[in-house]
Design a protein around this motif. Structure first.
Motif, short mmCIF file in Angstrom:
data_model
loop_
_atom_site.label_atom_id
_atom_site.label_comp_id
_atom_site.label_asym_id
_atom_site.label_seq_id
_atom_site.Cartn_x
_atom_site.Cartn_y
_atom_site.Cartn_z
N MET A 157 -3.82 6.13 7.07
CA MET A 157 -4.59 5.55 5.96
C MET A 157 -4.11 6.10 4.62
SD MET A 157 -6.81 3.51 4.76
CE MET A 157 -7.94 2.95 6.05
N GLY A 158 -3.87 7.41 4.57
CA GLY A 158 -3.38 7.99 3.32
C GLY A 158 -2.06 7.40 2.90
N TRP A 159 -1.16 7.21 3.87
CA TRP A 159 0.16 6.68 3.54
C TRP A 159 0.08 5.21 3.15
CZ3 TRP A 159 2.63 10.97 3.04
CH2 TRP A 159 4.01 10.97 2.78
N LYS A 160 -0.85 4.48 3.77
CA LYS A 160 -1.06 3.08 3.39
C LYS A 160 -1.54 3.00 1.94
CE LYS A 160 -1.71 -1.38 3.94
NZ LYS A 160 -0.60 -2.34 4.16
N SER A 161 -2.43 3.90 1.56
CA SER A 161 -2.90 3.93 0.17
C SER A 161 -1.76 4.27 -0.78
CB SER A 161 -4.04 4.94 0.01
OG SER A 161 -5.20 4.49 0.65
N VAL A 164 0.27 1.26 -1.60
CA VAL A 164 -0.37 0.37 -2.58
C VAL A 164 -0.24 0.94 -3.99
CG1 VAL A 164 -2.56 -0.67 -3.31
CG2 VAL A 164 -1.98 -0.54 -0.86
N ASP A 165 -0.55 2.22 -4.11
CA ASP A 165 -0.56 2.85 -5.44
C ASP A 165 0.83 3.00 -6.04
OD1 ASP A 165 -3.30 3.06 -5.30
OD2 ASP A 165 -3.29 5.14 -4.63
N GLY A 168 4.20 -0.37 -7.67
CA GLY A 168 4.72 -0.67 -8.99
C GLY A 168 5.86 0.22 -9.41
N ARG A 169 6.06 1.32 -8.71
CA ARG A 169 7.15 2.24 -9.03
C ARG A 169 8.33 2.04 -8.10
NH1 ARG A 169 5.36 7.98 -11.16
NH2 ARG A 169 7.29 7.52 -12.27
N GLY A 170 8.22 1.06 -7.23
CA GLY A 170 9.34 0.73 -6.34
C GLY A 170 9.55 1.72 -5.22
N ILE A 171 8.51 2.49 -4.86
CA ILE A 171 8.63 3.47 -3.79
C ILE A 171 8.15 2.85 -2.48
CG2 ILE A 171 7.82 5.69 -2.92
CD1 ILE A 171 7.59 6.63 -5.81
N THR A 172 8.98 2.95 -1.45
CA THR A 172 8.66 2.40 -0.14
C THR A 172 8.07 3.50 0.73
OG1 THR A 172 10.47 0.79 -0.30
CG2 THR A 172 9.63 1.26 1.91
N CYS A 173 6.85 3.29 1.20
CA CYS A 173 6.12 4.28 1.99
C CYS A 173 5.88 3.74 3.40
CB CYS A 173 4.77 4.59 1.34
SG CYS A 173 4.88 5.17 -0.37
N VAL A 174 6.39 4.43 4.40
CA VAL A 174 6.32 3.97 5.79
C VAL A 174 5.96 5.14 6.69
CG1 VAL A 174 7.77 3.17 7.72
CG2 VAL A 174 7.92 2.04 5.50
#
Length: 226
Positions: A157-161, A164-165, A168-174
């Motif tokens: 859940m933290g990584w999903k948030s 989203v946040d 806009g900075r183009g960072i891919t979180c997986v």
């Protein structure tokens, strides 16, 4: 030359990640409680070892400050604990439960928070957390392991948030499930070796696109559900 920063780097999956990326010519910031471990010091390449406890918030902030201005292409939150003493009904220890959550769920997010500017200034802009399919609510058909499973759900859940946040900075979180791996945590009976797991996960990481941000993948690239 791309740059990796990884926690839990002195053994298991962390050590294999260090070997892989250092061998591929990356600069590696290898963070561990025991950075002088012989297995880690023996890795050839541009490996810069840092003493870091995953839940040392001041230490995380100090490391980020010491690396200010350096781009981090791949932030890999790998450190974790099993929380076995809080795993079963009748033996749930609140202190173990709390420490499991601090290490597995909060520490990765605090790491990301501290290094967001470093990642945002890089070319690849990747933030990866090593989770577990045991943290999937929809896939839970085995019960048990209360603290560990819940901590990985919280991490997801933290990584999903984050995804989203930081869109806009183009960072891919997986988040990635490494498989059932024969590490100290997984046990000798596990069917997947650390080299096999990391070889597959690094292929998944290399193929990630911006549209994958917020997703949950198995080590072989299969999409998993939260």
């Amino acid at each position: 030359m791309p740059t990796l920063l990884i926690t839990g780097a002195n053994r298991g999956l962390g050590l294999e990640f260090v070997k892989h990326y250092a061998g591929a010519g990356w600069r590696v910031h290898a963070c561990a409680r025991q950075p002088e471990a012989p297995e880690l010091t023996a890795v050839a390449g541009d490996v810069r070892r840092h003493k870091l406890e995953a839940t040392d918030w001041g230490g995380i902030a100090a490391l980020a400050q010491s690396l200010r201005g350096e781009a981090i292409d791949l932030l890999l939150a790998n450190a974790g604990i099993a929380g076995q003493a809080a795993g079963d009904l009748g033996t749930i220890d609140p202190d173990v439960w709390a420490q499991t959550f601090l290490t597995n769920a909060l520490a990765p997010v605090k790491l990301a928070e501290a290094f967001v500017e470093h990642v945002a200034s890089s070319k690849l802009r990747l933030m990866i957390a090593i989770t577990s399919r045991l943290g999937s609510i929809s896939l839970n058909d085995g019960g048990g392991r209360y603290a560990y499973n819940a901590s990985k759900s919280a991490l997801n859940m933290g990584w999903k948030s984050l995804s989203v946040d930081l869109k806009g900075r183009g960072i891919t979180c997986v988040v990635l499930h490494p498989g059932w791996v024969s590490t100290d945590m997984g046990g000798a009976q596990a069917p997947v070796t650390p080299p096999q797991s990391v070889a597959s996960m690094t292929k998944v990481i290399a193929g990630l696109k911006a549209a994958d941000s917020g997703r949950f993948f198995n080590f072989d690239g299969e999409a998993l559900t939260y």
